[in-house]
Design an enzyme around this catalytic site. Structure first.
Site: not given
Length: 453
Positions: A51-52, A94
């Site tokens: 999830s960056p 994400d």
């Protein structure tokens, strides 16, 4: 070989100063993910799930790119990730949604990421998922709360990319429990439906009544991001350390790890934050590597791997991880063992003391009871009935003193019992802490041994 000894890992070329801590299955690393990805061999990874930092209008403490530069920025990591993924591997990302600056209209950056990865990086879009978070707060305030012209945004988009059209995947590993209606149907299929052609032209055959072990999950994943009592947050609160503000709920990486990998496969998170992905991979018996730019956040994530450890001992390991590599469970076990042994010894002394105090109060209680009985007998038996008023007062006072003594003895006995129960409870908690810590790692070693066989 000691039960905590690791085998030689030929997949990586990481330096010691990049390592923050290691576990039986994984390694938390600190540094720029683009550089850290260079430490992984070609086609050595089964799954990258991450999830960056999102392309939000407001800058966050953990760092995030603006919307204009975001797509090209993230594409760098997509390109580097493609080299290390196996041909059957997957990249799951994400992506949070956002509004355009100063406008109640949506930014298209999540879709530009999709097109960039497919059209230019030549990934395949295996499937799109949507993470529905019922606990998500209303935002942005201007459009949702103040002007009230938009509804609450409660869904994130998750892109499942693959290098080929046939990535490794097994839905049987993520089946959901059947609904009550489906359970009734399976018991008596003919009672509830007939094989026919639906108005939508979907054919419902007799195989619809087969029990396949569970229902196939949808691509809408409902997971509330309401972590509040995890080991990570418990220790952060106890030590008054600010936790990572954007934590990944464990059920998200768990779903994709179970769906897209097998025990012993390699899982990587290139923006690990509080390292939820690494913790879940550890629990599921997968090898893992987590990358985090902030050394502080990377070190703090060690709290996820310290079940049963006291806040004071957890702080020792956290501070060590800030400057050097911690090896778990080796570095943690002596601390928790010593703490448990000390607590058990102290509790044992408390138990002995409480037992002795209870014995003393029991004896005192019996003596007080005997004295009260004598006082009452003296007050009630008066053969001559010649006691004057002063003598009667003296007898009554003696009875009251005897009652007070008996009451005090009874209260002391109750207190001694409470102290004894408390001491025994502390001893049990000390044993439980040690058991919890060792069980966390023993379970994983058992999984690793089974995989090796």
């Amino acid at each position: 070989m000691d039960k905590y000894t690791r085998g030689k890992d030929a997949l990586t070329t990481f330096t010691d100063d990049q390592k923050v801590y290691t576990t039986p299955h994984g390694t938390q690393l600190h540094g720029d993910s683009l550089r850290l990805l260079q430490g992984l061999d070609d086609e050595s990874v089964d799954l990258i799930v991450t999830s960056p930092p999102f392309a939000l209008q407001r800058k966050k403490a953990y760092g995030n790119e603006d919307q204009e530069a975001y797509v090209d920025w993230l594409a760098q990591f997509g390109e580097a990730a493609k080299r290390v993924l196996k041909s059957t591997g997957s990249l799951v990302v994400d992506i949070g949604n956002a509004y355009r600056k100063g406008s109640p209209t949506r930014s298209l950056y999540p879709y530009r990421v999709l097109l960039k990865f497919v059209d230019e990086l030549e990934y395949h879009l295996a499937e799109e998922f949507f993470w529905y978070n019922p606990a998500k707060l209303p935002s942005p305030l201007e459009w949702v709360n103040k002007r009230r012209i938009r509804v609450k945004d409660a869904v994130n988009t998750i892109w499942w990319f693959s290098k080929t059209e046939w990535p490794q995947a097994d839905v049987n590993q993520v089946l959901l429990p059947y609904s009550k209606n489906m359970e009734r149907l399976l018991k008596d299929p003919e009672k509830y439906y007939k094989a026919t052609l639906r108005p939508s032209e979907h054919s419902i055959s007799r195989h619809f009544g087969n029990d396949n072990g569970g229902s196939i999950p949808p691509n809408l994943l409902q997971v509330s991001n309401t972590e509040s009592n995890s080991n990570y947050l418990r220790l952060c609160r106890a030590l008054d350390i600010k936790s990572h503000p954007a934590r990944f709920p464990s059920e998200l990486p768990r779903f994709f790890i179970e769906f897209l990998t097998k025990p012993g496969d390699v899982v990587v998170d290139i923006f690990s934050g509080s390292n939820t992905t690494g913790m879940v991979a550890e629990q599921l018996g997968r090898k893992w590597y987590s990358f985090e730019l902030s050394r502080d956040y990377a070190a703090l994530s060690i709290m996820r791997f310290l079940p049963g450890v006291s806040p004071q001992d957890a702080q020792v390991l956290y501070e060590k991880a800030l400057t050097g590599a911690v090896s778990l469970p080796e570095d943690g076990q002596p601390l928790v063992t010593t703490a448990a042994q000390s607590a058990v010894a102290q509790a044992s002394l408390s138990v002995e003391s409480a037992e002795a105090a209870l014995d003393a109060t029991e004896a005192e209680f019996l003596r007080a009871g005997e004295n009260l009985a004598k006082a009452k007998f003296a007050a009630e038996w008066n053969p001559d009935a010649t006691l004057d008023a002063n003598a009667e007062k003296a007898v009554a006072a003696a009875v009251e003193r005897a009652k007070a003594w008996a009451d005090d003895a009874a209260a002391a006995r109750r207190d001694a019992k409470r102290q004894l129960n408390k001491a025994r409870k502390l001893a049990d908690q000390a044993h439980a802490a040690l058991t919890e810590f060792e069980a966390f790692y023993k379970t994983n070693y058992a999984a690793e041994d089974a995989t090796a066989e």
